[in-house]
Write a protein that holds these residues in place. Structure first.
Motif, mmCIF file in Angstrom:
data_model
loop_
_atom_site.group_PDB
_atom_site.id
_atom_site.type_symbol
_atom_site.label_atom_id
_atom_site.label_comp_id
_atom_site.label_asym_id
_atom_site.label_seq_id
_atom_site.Cartn_x
_atom_site.Cartn_y
_atom_site.Cartn_z
ATOM 1 N N SER A 15 0.779 -0.886 0.384
ATOM 2 C CA SER A 15 0.000 0.007 0.541
ATOM 3 C C SER A 15 1.076 1.619 0.352
ATOM 4 O O SER A 15 0.329 2.643 0.074
ATOM 5 N N MET A 16 2.062 0.716 0.970
ATOM 6 C CA MET A 16 2.920 2.044 0.171
ATOM 7 C C MET A 16 3.810 1.907 -0.860
ATOM 8 O O MET A 16 4.727 2.800 -0.431
ATOM 9 N N GLY A 17 3.548 1.197 -1.807
ATOM 10 C CA GLY A 17 4.237 1.225 -2.643
ATOM 11 C C GLY A 17 5.490 0.323 -2.476
ATOM 12 O O GLY A 17 6.865 0.999 -3.457
ATOM 13 N N VAL A 18 5.984 -0.265 -1.489
ATOM 14 C CA VAL A 18 7.227 -0.567 -1.369
ATOM 15 C C VAL A 18 6.979 -2.629 -1.284
ATOM 16 O O VAL A 18 5.695 -2.710 -1.308
ATOM 17 N N GLY A 19 8.082 -3.328 -2.583
ATOM 18 C CA GLY A 19 7.780 -3.953 -2.820
ATOM 19 C C GLY A 19 8.736 -5.308 -2.081
ATOM 20 O O GLY A 19 9.732 -4.803 -0.830
ATOM 21 N N TYR A 20 8.310 -6.315 -2.089
ATOM 22 C CA TYR A 20 8.825 -7.655 -1.032
ATOM 23 C C TYR A 20 9.444 -8.504 -1.345
ATOM 24 O O TYR A 20 8.671 -8.713 -2.408
ATOM 25 N N ARG A 21 10.537 -8.706 -0.532
ATOM 26 C CA ARG A 21 11.582 -9.688 -1.462
ATOM 27 C C ARG A 21 12.031 -10.653 -0.582
ATOM 28 O O ARG A 21 12.736 -10.074 0.354
ATOM 29 N N SER A 22 11.124 -12.129 0.317
ATOM 30 C CA SER A 22 12.167 -12.849 1.535
ATOM 31 C C SER A 22 13.430 -13.355 0.737
ATOM 32 O O SER A 22 13.845 -13.791 -0.260
ATOM 33 N N TYR A 23 14.316 -13.132 2.040
ATOM 34 C CA TYR A 23 15.576 -14.278 2.021
ATOM 35 C C TYR A 23 15.648 -15.363 3.287
ATOM 36 O O TYR A 23 15.635 -15.207 4.147
ATOM 37 N N PRO A 24 16.778 -16.447 3.328
ATOM 38 C CA PRO A 24 16.942 -17.488 4.821
ATOM 39 C C PRO A 24 17.818 -16.760 4.864
ATOM 40 O O PRO A 24 18.347 -16.042 4.579
ATOM 41 N N VAL A 25 17.329 -16.802 6.991
ATOM 42 C CA VAL A 25 18.497 -16.211 7.568
ATOM 43 C C VAL A 25 17.770 -16.534 9.309
ATOM 44 O O VAL A 25 16.746 -16.770 9.720
ATOM 45 N N GLN A 26 19.318 -17.385 9.514
ATOM 46 C CA GLN A 26 18.601 -17.934 11.060
ATOM 47 C C GLN A 26 19.366 -16.946 12.017
ATOM 48 O O GLN A 26 20.548 -16.789 11.828
ATOM 49 N N ARG A 27 18.329 -15.952 12.285
ATOM 50 C CA ARG A 27 19.120 -15.428 13.406
ATOM 51 C C ARG A 27 19.802 -15.641 14.662
ATOM 52 O O ARG A 27 21.319 -14.845 14.310
ATOM 53 N N ASN A 28 19.335 -16.416 14.649
ATOM 54 C CA ASN A 28 20.672 -16.934 15.973
ATOM 55 C C ASN A 28 21.611 -18.065 15.862
ATOM 56 O O ASN A 28 22.182 -18.244 17.164
ATOM 57 N N GLY A 29 20.953 -18.234 14.861
ATOM 58 C CA GLY A 29 22.179 -20.022 14.145
ATOM 59 C C GLY A 29 23.331 -19.939 14.426
ATOM 60 O O GLY A 29 24.044 -18.523 13.696
ATOM 61 N N MET A 30 24.357 -20.454 13.989
ATOM 62 C CA MET A 30 26.011 -20.724 13.654
ATOM 63 C C MET A 30 25.855 -21.721 13.059
ATOM 64 O O MET A 30 27.307 -22.127 13.053
ATOM 65 N N ASN A 31 25.669 -21.757 12.091
ATOM 66 C CA ASN A 31 25.105 -23.060 11.248
ATOM 67 C C ASN A 31 25.881 -22.210 10.303
ATOM 68 O O ASN A 31 25.188 -21.959 9.175
ATOM 69 N N PRO A 32 26.733 -23.021 9.394
ATOM 70 C CA PRO A 32 28.016 -22.163 8.455
ATOM 71 C C PRO A 32 27.167 -22.489 7.281
ATOM 72 O O PRO A 32 26.960 -21.695 6.777
ATOM 73 N N VAL A 33 26.427 -23.499 6.743
ATOM 74 C CA VAL A 33 25.835 -23.928 5.586
ATOM 75 C C VAL A 33 24.744 -22.950 5.533
ATOM 76 O O VAL A 33 24.279 -22.228 4.785
ATOM 77 N N LYS A 34 23.807 -22.655 6.881
ATOM 78 C CA LYS A 34 22.543 -20.981 6.807
ATOM 79 C C LYS A 34 23.162 -20.214 6.535
ATOM 80 O O LYS A 34 22.498 -19.421 5.465
ATOM 81 N N ASP A 35 24.269 -19.635 6.707
ATOM 82 C CA ASP A 35 25.067 -18.387 6.946
ATOM 83 C C ASP A 35 25.263 -18.659 5.322
ATOM 84 O O ASP A 35 25.363 -17.016 4.657
ATOM 85 N N VAL A 36 25.535 -19.082 4.906
ATOM 86 C CA VAL A 36 25.809 -19.536 3.199
ATOM 87 C C VAL A 36 24.921 -19.787 2.312
ATOM 88 O O VAL A 36 25.358 -18.819 1.379
ATOM 89 N N GLN A 37 24.082 -19.529 2.937
ATOM 90 C CA GLN A 37 22.614 -19.771 1.459
ATOM 91 C C GLN A 37 21.961 -17.763 1.766
ATOM 92 O O GLN A 37 21.482 -17.537 0.644
ATOM 93 N N THR A 38 22.117 -17.601 3.495
ATOM 94 C CA THR A 38 22.004 -16.041 3.159
ATOM 95 C C THR A 38 22.402 -15.698 2.135
ATOM 96 O O THR A 38 22.299 -14.401 1.848
ATOM 97 N N TYR A 39 24.057 -16.052 2.543
ATOM 98 C CA TYR A 39 24.902 -14.866 1.988
ATOM 99 C C TYR A 39 24.503 -14.777 0.020
ATOM 100 O O TYR A 39 24.422 -14.004 -0.728
ATOM 101 N N LEU A 40 24.499 -16.343 -0.322
ATOM 102 C CA LEU A 40 24.076 -16.298 -1.344
ATOM 103 C C LEU A 40 23.069 -15.741 -2.402
ATOM 104 O O LEU A 40 22.998 -15.823 -3.091
ATOM 105 N N ALA A 41 22.121 -15.654 -1.033
ATOM 106 C CA ALA A 41 20.484 -15.381 -1.805
ATOM 107 C C ALA A 41 20.554 -13.862 -2.206
ATOM 108 O O ALA A 41 20.442 -13.835 -2.778
ATOM 109 N N LEU A 42 21.245 -13.606 -0.701
ATOM 110 C CA LEU A 42 21.575 -11.833 -0.726
ATOM 111 C C LEU A 42 21.864 -11.597 -1.973
ATOM 112 O O LEU A 42 22.126 -10.628 -2.950
ATOM 113 N N ARG A 43 23.785 -12.263 -2.655
ATOM 114 C CA ARG A 43 24.397 -11.611 -3.732
ATOM 115 C C ARG A 43 23.098 -12.006 -5.159
ATOM 116 O O ARG A 43 23.531 -10.820 -5.624
ATOM 117 N N HIS A 44 22.684 -12.727 -4.410
ATOM 118 C CA HIS A 44 22.177 -13.067 -6.367
ATOM 119 C C HIS A 44 21.030 -11.764 -7.003
ATOM 120 O O HIS A 44 20.615 -11.458 -7.049
#
Length: 337
Positions: A15-44
């Motif tokens: 309604s404010m003219g703002v687009g939305y796009r999700s990306y995976p992030v594990q806010r509190n975890g320390m799983n390096p695989v999850k963090d790599v997924q976050t990085y790759l999703a953001l990079r793309h």
């Protein structure tokens, strides 16, 4: 961009003219695989969208978007540091290794930042001292601000003595000290009420629900569960308590100030900026349930000071933490005005 949003939030953004796009992030975890997924999703996403400005806040979005932007020369990157987090708390060898790793990641991520914005001077100075970021890039704002219309002044309840603490159930929020202090105070003033509001947190620093229920079973606190709206809880209390170990700028304290509540919090980064001792509350040492309990007793024995302190909290919220003023400062720092 965000990790996830409800349909209602997505609709409000649209309604404010703002687009939305999700990306995976594990806010509190320390799983390096999850963090790599976050990085790759953001990079793309960033290479596809090529935004003019990227504004990130909280630890993982700042780190991974800053690194993902390497090679996207068209984007200006701004980072908001909303607190140091679990990695910077004192601890053993594992915590020190984690801190060293986070420092290195921050250095890489922030090397290309146009501006790094902090919510308190202690965090800024630590980043400068550890050579994470150059001083010339640093700026300060008064937290995230508080909506003074939504969190309006509410007179103190006439009866009883109710302390309240609100936040995610983390050891670093000082809630174990809160429970211990409540136990001691109730031995002297059994009618005093100590409430705790907040959700469980999957962080390694999270307090198990069984532990919280144990405090409640012993009669130390009343656990009120999680909430999306703190206003009814603030309206029913007399003194707001946050015995945190560190903060960027605690939103719950700002909301309590706007509501007109005396503040009892710790003399640590982020928290100390919200209190003028003796005027709108008091500061106590962190991780010190004895000092916390003694100051709670002071409040119980000085009921005539509550209204004065609560009124001063409201005036400080108006002077320093109005969300509109904070947003204007951010817009200026992002060179959008």
């Amino acid at each position: 961009m965000a990790s996830e949003a409800t349909p209602e939030v997505i609709g409000q953004l649209a309604s404010m003219g703002v687009g939305y796009r999700s990306y995976p992030v594990q806010r509190n975890g320390m799983n390096p695989v999850k963090d790599v997924q976050t990085y790759l999703a953001l990079r793309h996403a960033l290479r596809e969208l090529k935004p003019d400005i990227v504004f990130s806040y909280t630890i993982k979005p700042v780190i991974w978007s800053g690194i993902a932007l390497k090679g996207v020369s068209t984007s200006r990157f701004y980072a908001l540091i909303t607190g140091l987090g679990f990695a910077f708390l004192n601890g053993g060898i594992v915590r020190k290794l984690l801190t060293a790793m986070v420092v290195r990641l921050y250095r890489v991520a922030l090397s290309g930042a146009s501006r790094v914005i902090f919510q308190n001077p202690d965090d800024r100075d630590l980043f400068i001292d550890r050579r994470i970021v150059d001083e010339v890039k640093c700026a300060l704002v008064n937290g995230s601000g508080v909506d003074l219309d939504r969190f309006s002044f509410v007179p103190l309840p006439r009866d009883g003595t109710v302390f309240i603490a609100i936040g995610r159930l983390l050891g670093g929020k000082g809630f174990r000290e809160y429970a211990q202090a409540a136990q001691w105070v109730k031995d002297h003033y059994p009618a005093a009420v100590f409430r705790l509001v907040g959700p469980m947190d999957p962080s390694p620093d999270g307090i198990p629900m069984e532990e919280v229920k144990g405090w409640e079973a012993r009669g130390w606190i009343e656990y009120m569960g999680a909430t999306e709206d703190s206003r009814p809880f603030l309206a029913s209390c007399h003194v707001f308590v946050l015995p945190s170990y560190q903060e960027g700028m605690p939103r719950t304290v700002l909301e309590a100030m706007a509501t007109g509540r005396p503040i009892l919090t710790t003399d640590v980064p982020g928290c100390r900026e919200t209190v003028i001792p003796g005027e709108n509350g008091y500061l106590i040492p962190k991780a010190n349930p004895t000092a916390l309990g003694e100051r709670m007793v002071w409040f119980i024995e000085h009921r005539d000071e509550w209204a004065r302190m609560g009124t001063r909290s409201r005036s400080l919220a108006e002077e320093r933490f109005d969300v509109h003023s904070v947003n204007r400062a951010l817009m200026t720092l992002l060179e959008l005005t």
